[in-house]
Design an enzyme around this catalytic site. Structure first.
Site, short mmCIF file in Angstrom:
data_model
loop_
_atom_site.label_atom_id
_atom_site.label_comp_id
_atom_site.label_asym_id
_atom_site.label_seq_id
_atom_site.Cartn_x
_atom_site.Cartn_y
_atom_site.Cartn_z
N ARG A 106 42.85 45.12 31.96
CA ARG A 106 43.24 44.12 32.96
C ARG A 106 44.64 44.45 33.46
O ARG A 106 45.49 44.95 32.72
CB ARG A 106 43.22 42.75 32.31
N THR A 379 34.58 42.69 43.16
CA THR A 379 34.26 43.04 41.77
C THR A 379 32.95 43.83 41.75
O THR A 379 32.14 43.75 42.67
CB THR A 379 34.19 41.79 40.87
N THR A 397 37.47 45.35 39.07
CA THR A 397 37.74 44.58 40.28
C THR A 397 39.11 44.90 40.86
O THR A 397 39.98 45.44 40.17
CB THR A 397 37.65 43.07 39.96
N ASN A 399 39.96 42.09 42.78
CA ASN A 399 39.96 40.66 43.05
C ASN A 399 39.27 40.36 44.38
O ASN A 399 38.06 40.51 44.47
CB ASN A 399 41.36 40.06 42.98
N ASP A 421 45.05 35.27 40.25
CA ASP A 421 44.28 34.76 39.11
C ASP A 421 45.16 34.08 38.07
O ASP A 421 44.64 33.47 37.12
CB ASP A 421 43.49 35.90 38.45
N SER A 450 40.63 36.09 33.47
CA SER A 450 39.56 36.68 34.27
C SER A 450 38.24 36.00 33.96
O SER A 450 38.07 35.40 32.89
CB SER A 450 39.43 38.18 33.95
N SER A 451 37.29 36.11 34.89
CA SER A 451 35.93 35.65 34.64
C SER A 451 34.98 36.80 34.34
O SER A 451 33.80 36.56 34.07
CB SER A 451 35.40 34.88 35.87
N GLY A 470 31.31 38.28 41.05
CA GLY A 470 31.05 36.92 41.52
C GLY A 470 32.16 35.93 41.29
O GLY A 470 31.92 34.73 41.35
#
Length: 584
Positions: A106, A379, A397, A399, A421, A450-451, A470
């Site tokens: 990340r 992403t 990603t 973003n 984020d 993050s998701s 997503g």
């Protein structure tokens, strides 16, 4: 033989809530690997990336080398979604040792990016600065991940795994509709910056579908990475060009924080669900915690015995509670104390379950009244199984569409806009409508929440690898994919499942076209759920996007010795390849 499944047409299946769910079984503790897979399987969002992975495996690489090849090629051919200027998560399974590891690449916050820098003169949140240009960008992590994977897990030299991406950047590839559409949406921002104009307006006009898109500067950046490893990106010529480009636009990255970036290995989250062992992403991903909560909330119900609206109601309520906890508790575990054991425990899930009214929606606090923002193309995800049984779930990603829009001249590297984020202003929703507080506030070197949710499912009979883009919807799409596999669907059917989503705030259920029939929608609204349906599914013209996500999955059926791949039919350039002609 090689079988290729492309996302050429939408396959609308019965809504997930209508599918039967297999009966309860003991949790997946003590699962042991069976025989090796009968071949290799790679699924990604672009045919060139999938083929790069297959070619790397045929050249003697393992799943981890293939992950570099797929990820780097996606970084070239999907600039709308990912790139060297972004970051990602890689969930690995090493078959020889039986070990699972989560590689966290990340992005990290520059020291200068304090919350005050994202406020205007009146103290209001400056969304343009948070989403566009140099202040939107965190320090990239993806190039460091390639080096890490090659040095610790790969069987091939880094240069060999990066070769397909270098060719794609140098020789070019046909621009496709998603790229062109995304550029039109972001054109005003991207054309602010000389380095970006040089790449995307090289022919004197914006790209059109079918144009050959070449990126010679990016090819040279990849060549330096291949030749020099970590220093070939974070120091030396590339590092100098990155810093010069950021500074020219008013940013304040430093050479020390660029060269100081490090990949972090973390222990995955794992829990049992109805005979499966779920292995998934830990913080700074919020996905694994949310999956543990949602699935453990739902586990006691025999969903196949319930009528469709009730199944949807219970699933929505599990989503609502997981996203509420995401808002308040989750962030970078190296900076904040997260009550991880509590949040992922069965007892905690049981307490949340007890708060669900059987026939009434639970109102979310502080309703915003805004529909969930969309993210379809940003992403990307890929899934790999090799003939040894190694596997990789990778999600990466930049973003938003084309990240920050900024390419430092001479690099070809499109920088991310992941700073959005963070909770840059506590309680203020980000571009995806989710918000946070102190746990996700920026700090020097901190990783934003993050998701992204790369995930493995393991049972005595089957092993599945899945994930998707997503935005905040990643988590609920992976949830629905898990429920689909548990219901007995094959990989392509899981990739094509229609989707719905709730994220606590705003208090609204969004759904793809065809997800809920009229009767189910009426029952849900009678329970108190606010539905945001596509225009042709809603009489009053309300609506969200008719599709979202781009799920890529592979599955090894250990019971019958077969492999499957599924590539989301919403994406017309993705591919899943299963190949049994692999040297042993």
């Amino acid at each position: 033989m090689t079988r290729i499944r492309r996302g050429l047409a939408m396959v609308w299946l019965l809504a997930l809530c209508l599918l039967p769910v297999s009966g309860c079984a003991a949790d997946g503790a003590g699962i042991r690997p069976a025989d090796r897979p009968p071949g290799i399987a790679v699924a990604s969002a672009h045919t060139l990336a999938t083929q790069a992975g297959i070619d790397t495996l045929h050249a003697g690489g393992n799943a981890f080398d293939a992950a570099i090849a797929v990820s780097a090629t996606l970084s070239v051919v999907e600039p709308i979604s990912s790139g060297l200027g972004g970051g990602g998560f890689f969930l690995l399974h090493d078959a020889a040792s039986g070990r699972d590891v989560f590689v966290d690449a990340r992005e990290t916050a520059p020291a200068a990016a304090t919350p005050a820098r994202y406020l205007d003169a009146d103290g209001a949140f400056d969304r343009d600065r948070a989403e566009n240009g140099p202040w939107a960008a965190g320090i990239p992590g993806l190039p460091a991940a390639f080096v890490h994977l090659a040095e610790r897990y790969g069987a091939l030299p880094l240069a060999q795994s990066l070769a397909p991406a270098i060719r794609a950047a140098r020789d070019g590839f046909p621009a496709y509709e998603r790229m062109v559409r995304g550029y039109e949406r972001r054109r005003e921002v991207m054309e602010r910056y000389p380095g970006t104009r040089e790449v995307f307006l090289a022919s004197g006009r914006p790209l059109q579908v079918g144009d050959t898109f070449r990126q010679p500067d990016l090819a040279r950046t990849l060549e330096r990475l291949a030749a020099e490893g970590f220093d070939g990106f974070y120091r030396g010529e590339t590092g100098r060009l990155l810093l010069a480009g950021v500074h020219a636009e008013g940013g304040e990255w430093t050479a020390d924080e660029l060269a100081g970036y490090r990949v972090v290995e973390r222990e995955p989250i794992r829990f049992g669900y109805r005979g499966w062992e779920i292995v998934t992403a830990p913080p700074p991903s919020s996905g694994g915690v949310a999956l543990a909560q949602m699935l453990q909330i739902l586990a006691p119900w025999e969903l196949d015995t319930l009528e469709p609206a009730m199944r949807a109601h219970l699933t929505i309520e599990s989503m609502r509670r997981a996203f509420r906890d995401r808002t308040f508790y989750l962030g970078d575990p190296d900076f904040v104390e997260i009550p991880l054991r509590t949040l992922t425990s069965r007892d905690y899930a049981a307490g949340l379950r007890a708060t669900i009214h059987p026939s009434r929606a639970t109102p979310s606090d502080l309703l915003s009244g805004e529909p969930t923002p969309l993210e379809d193309e940003e992403t990307t995800h890929f899934s790999i199984i090799d003939e040894q049984g190694n596997r990789v779930a990778g999600t990466q990603t930049v973003n938003l569409l084309y990240g920050s829009g900024l390419i430092p001249p001479g690099t070809g590297v499109l920088l991310n806009n992941e700073m959005d984020d963070f909770a840059l202003k506590p309680g203020t929703p980000n571009a995806f409508g989710v918000m946070g507080f102190d746990a996700n506030a920026p700090a020097p070197g901190k990783r934003m929440l993050s998701s992204m949710t790369p995930t493995f499912m393991v049972s005595p009979e089957r092993v599945a690898v899945l994930g998707t883009p997503g935005g905040s919807r990643i988590i609920t799409m992976v949830l629905l994919g898990i429920l689909g596999y548990d219901a007995g669907l094959d990989a392509q059917a899981v990739a094509a499942l229609p989707r719905f989503h709730h994220q606590w705030m705003p208090d609204v259920v969004s759904a793809e076209r065809g997800m809920f029939d009229a009767g189910t929608a009426e029952r849900l609204e009678a329970m108190g759920h606010a539905l945001n349906l596509p225009p042709d599914d809603a009489a009053d013209g309300r609506g969200s996007s008719h599709v979202w996500g781009n799920l890529q999955t592979v599955m090894w059926n250990r019971a019958d010795g077969t492999l499957e791949g599924g590539s989301d039919p919403r994406n017309d350039v993705g591919a899943a390849v299963v190949d049994s002609n692999v040297p042993r």
